[in-house]
Write a protein that holds these residues in place. Sequence first.
Motif, short mmCIF file in Angstrom:
data_model
loop_
_atom_site.label_atom_id
_atom_site.label_comp_id
_atom_site.label_asym_id
_atom_site.label_seq_id
_atom_site.Cartn_x
_atom_site.Cartn_y
_atom_site.Cartn_z
N VAL A 32 -27.81 57.60 -39.08
CA VAL A 32 -27.60 59.02 -39.30
C VAL A 32 -28.86 59.64 -39.91
O VAL A 32 -29.30 60.72 -39.53
CB VAL A 32 -26.37 59.27 -40.19
CG1 VAL A 32 -26.28 60.72 -40.63
CG2 VAL A 32 -25.10 58.88 -39.45
N THR A 33 -29.46 58.95 -40.87
CA THR A 33 -30.69 59.43 -41.50
C THR A 33 -31.79 59.58 -40.46
O THR A 33 -32.52 60.59 -40.44
CB THR A 33 -31.13 58.47 -42.61
OG1 THR A 33 -30.08 58.34 -43.56
CG2 THR A 33 -32.39 58.95 -43.29
N GLN A 34 -31.92 58.62 -39.58
CA GLN A 34 -32.93 58.65 -38.52
C GLN A 34 -32.69 59.85 -37.60
O GLN A 34 -33.62 60.60 -37.27
CB GLN A 34 -32.89 57.36 -37.70
CG GLN A 34 -33.91 57.27 -36.61
CD GLN A 34 -35.21 56.67 -37.09
OE1 GLN A 34 -35.28 56.12 -38.18
NE2 GLN A 34 -36.23 56.82 -36.29
N ALA A 35 -31.47 60.07 -37.19
CA ALA A 35 -31.14 61.18 -36.30
C ALA A 35 -31.40 62.53 -36.97
O ALA A 35 -31.95 63.45 -36.36
CB ALA A 35 -29.68 61.08 -35.86
N LEU A 36 -31.01 62.65 -38.23
CA LEU A 36 -31.24 63.89 -38.97
C LEU A 36 -32.74 64.14 -39.15
O LEU A 36 -33.21 65.28 -39.01
CB LEU A 36 -30.55 63.85 -40.33
CG LEU A 36 -29.03 64.03 -40.30
CD1 LEU A 36 -28.44 63.82 -41.69
CD2 LEU A 36 -28.67 65.41 -39.77
N SER A 75 -38.07 68.04 -35.38
CA SER A 75 -38.19 68.77 -34.11
C SER A 75 -38.06 70.27 -34.33
O SER A 75 -38.81 71.06 -33.75
CB SER A 75 -37.11 68.32 -33.13
OG SER A 75 -37.28 66.97 -32.81
N LEU A 76 -37.11 70.67 -35.17
CA LEU A 76 -36.94 72.10 -35.47
C LEU A 76 -38.17 72.67 -36.16
O LEU A 76 -38.62 73.77 -35.84
CB LEU A 76 -35.70 72.32 -36.34
CG LEU A 76 -34.35 72.17 -35.64
CD1 LEU A 76 -33.22 72.26 -36.66
CD2 LEU A 76 -34.19 73.25 -34.59
N LEU A 77 -38.72 71.94 -37.12
CA LEU A 77 -39.90 72.42 -37.83
C LEU A 77 -41.11 72.55 -36.91
O LEU A 77 -41.84 73.54 -36.94
CB LEU A 77 -40.22 71.50 -39.01
CG LEU A 77 -39.25 71.56 -40.20
CD1 LEU A 77 -39.61 70.49 -41.22
CD2 LEU A 77 -39.30 72.93 -40.84
N THR A 125 -41.10 72.91 -33.63
CA THR A 125 -40.84 74.01 -32.71
C THR A 125 -41.11 75.36 -33.37
O THR A 125 -41.73 76.24 -32.78
CB THR A 125 -39.38 73.94 -32.20
OG1 THR A 125 -39.17 72.68 -31.57
CG2 THR A 125 -39.10 75.06 -31.20
N GLY A 126 -40.64 75.51 -34.60
CA GLY A 126 -40.89 76.74 -35.35
C GLY A 126 -42.36 77.00 -35.56
O GLY A 126 -42.83 78.14 -35.42
N LEU A 127 -43.11 75.95 -35.88
CA LEU A 127 -44.56 76.11 -36.06
C LEU A 127 -45.25 76.49 -34.76
O LEU A 127 -46.16 77.33 -34.75
CB LEU A 127 -45.17 74.81 -36.61
CG LEU A 127 -44.88 74.52 -38.08
CD1 LEU A 127 -45.38 73.13 -38.45
CD2 LEU A 127 -45.52 75.57 -38.96
N LEU A 128 -44.85 75.89 -33.66
CA LEU A 128 -45.46 76.22 -32.37
C LEU A 128 -45.17 77.66 -31.96
O LEU A 128 -46.06 78.37 -31.49
CB LEU A 128 -44.98 75.26 -31.29
CG LEU A 128 -45.49 73.82 -31.40
CD1 LEU A 128 -44.83 72.95 -30.35
CD2 LEU A 128 -46.99 73.78 -31.26
N ILE A 129 -43.94 78.10 -32.16
CA ILE A 129 -43.59 79.48 -31.80
C ILE A 129 -44.34 80.46 -32.71
O ILE A 129 -44.92 81.44 -32.24
CB ILE A 129 -42.07 79.68 -31.89
CG1 ILE A 129 -41.38 78.92 -30.76
CG2 ILE A 129 -41.71 81.17 -31.82
CD1 ILE A 129 -39.87 78.88 -30.87
N GLY A 130 -44.35 80.19 -34.00
CA GLY A 130 -45.07 81.05 -34.95
C GLY A 130 -46.56 81.08 -34.67
O GLY A 130 -47.19 82.13 -34.74
N GLY A 131 -47.12 79.94 -34.34
CA GLY A 131 -48.55 79.86 -34.03
C GLY A 131 -48.91 80.63 -32.78
O GLY A 131 -49.92 81.32 -32.73
#
Length: 154
Positions: free
Chosen positions: A17-21, A27-29, A31-37
């Motif tokens: 569960v820790t690995q999946a989280l 992945s979310l972070l 993705t957010g950095l790529l979109i913001g950049g």
Amino acid sequence: MNLARFLFDSRGVSPAVTQALTIGITSLLVTGLLIGGSQMVDSQRERVTEEALENVGDGIARDLIRLDAFDTDTLNSTVSFRAMYPERIADQSYNVEVSPDASRTRVYVNASGLNRYAVVRFENETNVCPSVVSSGPLAVSYNQTAGCMEVTRG
């Protein structure tokens, strides 16, 4: 063997569960950095394009103001200022439109492919011929026949 006891056994689940989280949050972070950049790069590109268009408009206005300082009534030869401007700004061609007004002359530089423009206004005494030219080397000169300053492809 009783399979029911494995259904409620929670040992060994925590690392998975820790690995999946961790993978999900990372992945979310990213993705957010790529979109913001990418949005920041687009914003910077727009700002640089507008500044380049303003620089072209300022240069043409500056040459028209210099030419306006001459006593055009006593000129016996052609006076012109030539300047090299880029053929393209942000990989797009642009147009320069000079239009006289009752109180001020307007230099409008438009990169229609980018939906960006710049406007420079200045006061002048000498008449200005309306003109539209495409990007590149330009010349500001006094047209003795028409009795006005004009911008031409130079």
